[in-house]
Enzyme design. Structure first.
Site, mmCIF file in Angstrom:
data_model
loop_
_atom_site.group_PDB
_atom_site.id
_atom_site.type_symbol
_atom_site.label_atom_id
_atom_site.label_comp_id
_atom_site.label_asym_id
_atom_site.label_seq_id
_atom_site.Cartn_x
_atom_site.Cartn_y
_atom_site.Cartn_z
ATOM 1 N N SER A 129 0.778 -1.074 -0.028
ATOM 2 C CA SER A 129 -0.063 -0.044 0.055
ATOM 3 C C SER A 129 0.943 1.413 0.044
ATOM 4 C CB SER A 129 -0.981 -0.149 1.229
ATOM 5 O OG SER A 129 -1.571 1.411 1.363
ATOM 6 N N TYR A 151 -2.051 5.132 -4.297
ATOM 7 C CA TYR A 151 -3.069 6.252 -4.212
ATOM 8 C C TYR A 151 -2.730 7.440 -4.965
ATOM 9 C CZ TYR A 151 -5.941 3.851 -1.124
ATOM 10 O OH TYR A 151 -6.683 2.902 -0.134
ATOM 11 N N THR A 177 -5.163 2.479 -7.282
ATOM 12 C CA THR A 177 -6.416 2.339 -6.968
ATOM 13 C C THR A 177 -7.402 3.574 -7.007
ATOM 14 O OG1 THR A 177 -5.556 1.139 -5.155
ATOM 15 C CG2 THR A 177 -7.795 2.156 -4.533
ATOM 16 N N LYS A 261 -7.357 -0.584 -9.987
ATOM 17 C CA LYS A 261 -7.927 -1.350 -8.674
ATOM 18 C C LYS A 261 -9.232 -0.719 -8.435
ATOM 19 C CE LYS A 261 -7.239 -3.301 -4.277
ATOM 20 N NZ LYS A 261 -7.883 -2.277 -3.263
ATOM 21 N N HIS A 285 -13.300 -2.712 -2.931
ATOM 22 C CA HIS A 285 -12.554 -2.157 -1.792
ATOM 23 C C HIS A 285 -13.171 -2.864 -0.359
ATOM 24 C CE1 HIS A 285 -9.438 1.015 -0.944
ATOM 25 N NE2 HIS A 285 -9.671 0.887 0.326
HETATM 26 C C1 LIG Z 1 -7.655 -2.129 6.969
HETATM 27 C C2 LIG Z 1 -7.705 -2.082 5.570
HETATM 28 C C3 LIG Z 1 -6.801 -1.342 5.004
HETATM 29 C C4 LIG Z 1 -7.019 -1.189 3.294
HETATM 30 N N1 LIG Z 1 -5.977 -0.449 2.839
HETATM 31 C C5 LIG Z 1 -6.073 -0.439 1.411
HETATM 32 C C6 LIG Z 1 -5.140 0.371 0.599
HETATM 33 O O1 LIG Z 1 -4.052 1.101 1.422
HETATM 34 N N2 LIG Z 1 -5.008 0.489 -0.765
HETATM 35 C C7 LIG Z 1 -5.834 -0.159 -1.319
HETATM 36 O O2 LIG Z 1 -5.920 -0.051 -2.407
HETATM 37 N N3 LIG Z 1 -6.824 -1.098 -0.831
HETATM 38 C C8 LIG Z 1 -6.778 -1.023 0.600
HETATM 39 N N4 LIG Z 1 -7.903 -1.807 1.390
HETATM 40 C C9 LIG Z 1 -8.713 -2.774 0.480
HETATM 41 C C10 LIG Z 1 -8.021 -4.166 -0.054
HETATM 42 O O3 LIG Z 1 -6.955 -3.878 -0.871
HETATM 43 C C11 LIG Z 1 -9.080 -4.995 -0.587
HETATM 44 O O4 LIG Z 1 -9.812 -4.501 -1.686
HETATM 45 C C12 LIG Z 1 -10.126 -5.181 0.404
HETATM 46 O O5 LIG Z 1 -9.503 -5.636 1.509
HETATM 47 C C13 LIG Z 1 -10.860 -6.701 -0.110
HETATM 48 O O6 LIG Z 1 -11.868 -6.828 0.692
HETATM 49 P P1 LIG Z 1 -11.961 -8.036 1.948
HETATM 50 O O7 LIG Z 1 -10.893 -7.946 2.648
HETATM 51 O O8 LIG Z 1 -13.200 -8.083 2.419
HETATM 52 O O9 LIG Z 1 -11.859 -9.383 0.986
HETATM 53 C C14 LIG Z 1 -7.657 -2.119 2.557
HETATM 54 C C15 LIG Z 1 -8.675 -2.980 3.107
HETATM 55 C C16 LIG Z 1 -8.789 -3.139 4.554
HETATM 56 C C17 LIG Z 1 -9.697 -3.974 5.324
HETATM 57 O O1 LIG Z 2 -8.725 1.988 4.967
HETATM 58 C C1 LIG Z 2 -8.704 2.062 3.728
HETATM 59 O O2 LIG Z 2 -9.800 1.134 2.904
HETATM 60 C C2 LIG Z 2 -7.927 2.488 2.907
HETATM 61 O O3 LIG Z 2 -7.816 2.224 1.799
HETATM 62 C C3 LIG Z 2 -6.736 3.357 3.125
HETATM 63 C C4 LIG Z 2 -6.795 4.699 2.642
HETATM 64 C C5 LIG Z 2 -5.799 5.353 3.444
HETATM 65 C C6 LIG Z 2 -4.859 4.988 3.980
HETATM 66 C C7 LIG Z 2 -4.842 3.692 4.600
HETATM 67 C C8 LIG Z 2 -6.025 2.795 4.032
#
Ligand SMILES: Cc1cc2nc3c(=O)[nH]c(=O)nc-3n(C[C@H](O)[C@H](O)[C@H](O)COP(=O)(O)O)c2cc1C
Ligand SMILES: O=C(O)C(=O)c1ccccc1
Length: 387
Positions: A129, A151, A177, A261, A285
């Site tokens: 990330s 991002y 993303t 994404k 997401h």
């Molecule tokens: C705590 C958390 C933080 C996340 N941070 C990001 C991120 O920094 N960048 C991103 O593209 N997606 C982020 N996501 C989304 C995940 O990449 C992914 O799309 C999502 O977790 C899929 O859903 P699932 O965990 O329910 O299978 C985050 C998801 C969670 C749960």
């Molecule tokens: O929390 C999230 O889903 C996420 O994508 C995110 C966005 C910015 C910073 C850290 C996580």
């Protein structure tokens, strides 16, 4: 058959050798353990989704509406069960990647370094990330194979810097993303007053970036609350003007494959393919952005059909088991990103917990593919039906 041994071997032996306690094999059981291991704020941040969490629930429920169709005696399938896939001309031992998850310092002290170790032990690439807790150059030292999730910041010079740094550090692809121009409406975080960014968490890539730092009067303070650097991050986090066309500017900064994404519509997928992206990740997401959105799995066939063989379609959101991976691949996903399950493994047991979760998913996928008479990469629409 080496592929046979790779993921299944040891799973049953470990589970029966009497070394209790072991980590559970069900997502929900591991989630409950993680809830006990974590503070309420971080747990709510990971487990929570947007609004009434209907999208998140729908993501998981969608898998139960599909049924696999094993062909037990498929001719010529005596060696079935290979998990390897080819993506962008590179061979990967399995179709699994770890989804990008930000702010991992709130989950485990070793954060991304533990994920890299746990995932790479099984040949699973990590998608790192932008909002990581460890600068990408340090993660690159610990990881064999990793992709970089961008991002896209409001400031193009910072976007360019991130992409150039990731390319120089050895990322194998860039995943932009698109569904997070701002964070979604997240009642759990509001109720707990938990916003990690305000305390400088998840900002290692920003704070280590020369372009980001050049905009500040003072050096960023690790852990600083409501500091100048935090406010600059909040302002710089995401571009409001990112479009299917101007994503193509990234080609000036890197030769790596570019994926987008957060696509859940065929029309948008076509625009992105025409703009020249190499891959898409069908994802909502994990339901964290738009509540009452279409379940990611229900959007997958539409996107696969729209894209054809012009780009690789990957998938995430709601995958909880190896059988789920098989369903997504049968519906046309070339590879699958696993999200919350490994985060809970990380919370409970660091790198070993991540490895445990990934191994269980891969072992089940391998067994399932073999019983269906398929290699994972050959799963197709004929292998799945509506329940
Ligand atoms: C705590 C958390 C933080 C996340 N941070 C990001 C991120 O920094 N960048 C991103 O593209 N997606 C982020 N996501 C989304 C995940 O990449 C992914 O799309 C999502 O977790 C899929 O859903 P699932 O965990 O329910 O299978 C985050 C998801 C969670 C749960
Ligand atoms: O929390 C999230 O889903 C996420 O994508 C995110 C966005 C910015 C910073 C850290 C996580």
């Amino acid at each position: 058959m080496s592929h046979f041994a790779q993921y299944q071997d040891g799973v049953y032996a470990d589970a029966t050798n009497g070394d209790l306690p072991r980590l559970p094999y069900h997502h929900e059981a591991l989630r409950d353990l993680a809830e006990k291991a974590m503070e309420p704020g971080p747990f709510g941040y990971v487990e929570g989704s947007a609004g009434r969490e209907r999208t998140a629930d729908a993501n998981v429920a969608a898998f139960a509406r599909y049924a696999l169709r094993p062909r037990s005696l498929r001719p010529g399938a005596e060696n079935a069960g290979d998990l390897g896939v080819t993506l962008f001309g590179e061979r990967y031992p399995t179709p699994l990647l770890t989804a990008p998850v930000g702010v991992l310092e709130q989950v485990h002290g070793e954060a991304e370094l533990a994920v890299a170790r746990g995932a790479n032990a099984l040949g699973v690439p990590m998608v790192l990330s932008t909002a990581a807790s460890t600068p990408m150059e340090e993660v690159a030292e610990a990881a064999d194979t990793w992709w970089y999730q961008l991002y896209w910041p409001g400031d193009d010079a910072l976007a360019e810097s991130f992409v150039r740094r990731a390319t120089a550090a050895g990322a194998k692809a860039i995943v932009v993303t698109a569904d997070t121009k701002r964070l979604g409406w997240r009642p759990r975080d509001l109720a707990l007053g938990h916003l990690p960014f305000l305390r400088s968490q998840g900002m290692a890539n920003y704070f280590s970036d020369p372009e980001f730092r050049s905009r500040l009067k003072a050096d960023p303070e690790p852990g600083g609350v409501f500091t100048e650097a935090v406010f600059h991050f909040l302002g710089a986090f995401a571009s409001r003007s990112l479009s299917t066309d101007n994503i193509a500017r990234i080609r000036d900064w890197t030769d790596l494959p570019v994926l987008v994404k957060g696509v859940v519509r065929g029309d948008e997928a076509i625009e992105l393919v025409e703009a020249g992206v190499d891959g898409l990740v069908v994802s909502n997401h994990g339901g964290r952005q738009v509540d009452n959105a279409v379940a990611a799995l229900d959007a997958l066939p539409e996107v696969v059909e729209a894209v054809g063989d012009r780009a690789a379609v990957l998938f995430d959101s709601g995958v909880r088991s190896g059988a789920d991976v098989a369903v997504a691949m049968a519906l046309g996903a070339r590879a699958v990103l696993l999200g919350r399950p490994w985060v809970y493994g990380l919370a409970v047991d660091g790198a070993a917990g991540v490895e445990h979760v990934l191994r269980a998913v891969l072992a089940e996928l391998q067994i399932t593919a073999e019983l269906m008479g398929r290699d994972a990469a050959d799963l197709d629409r004929d292998d799945v039906t509506r329940r």
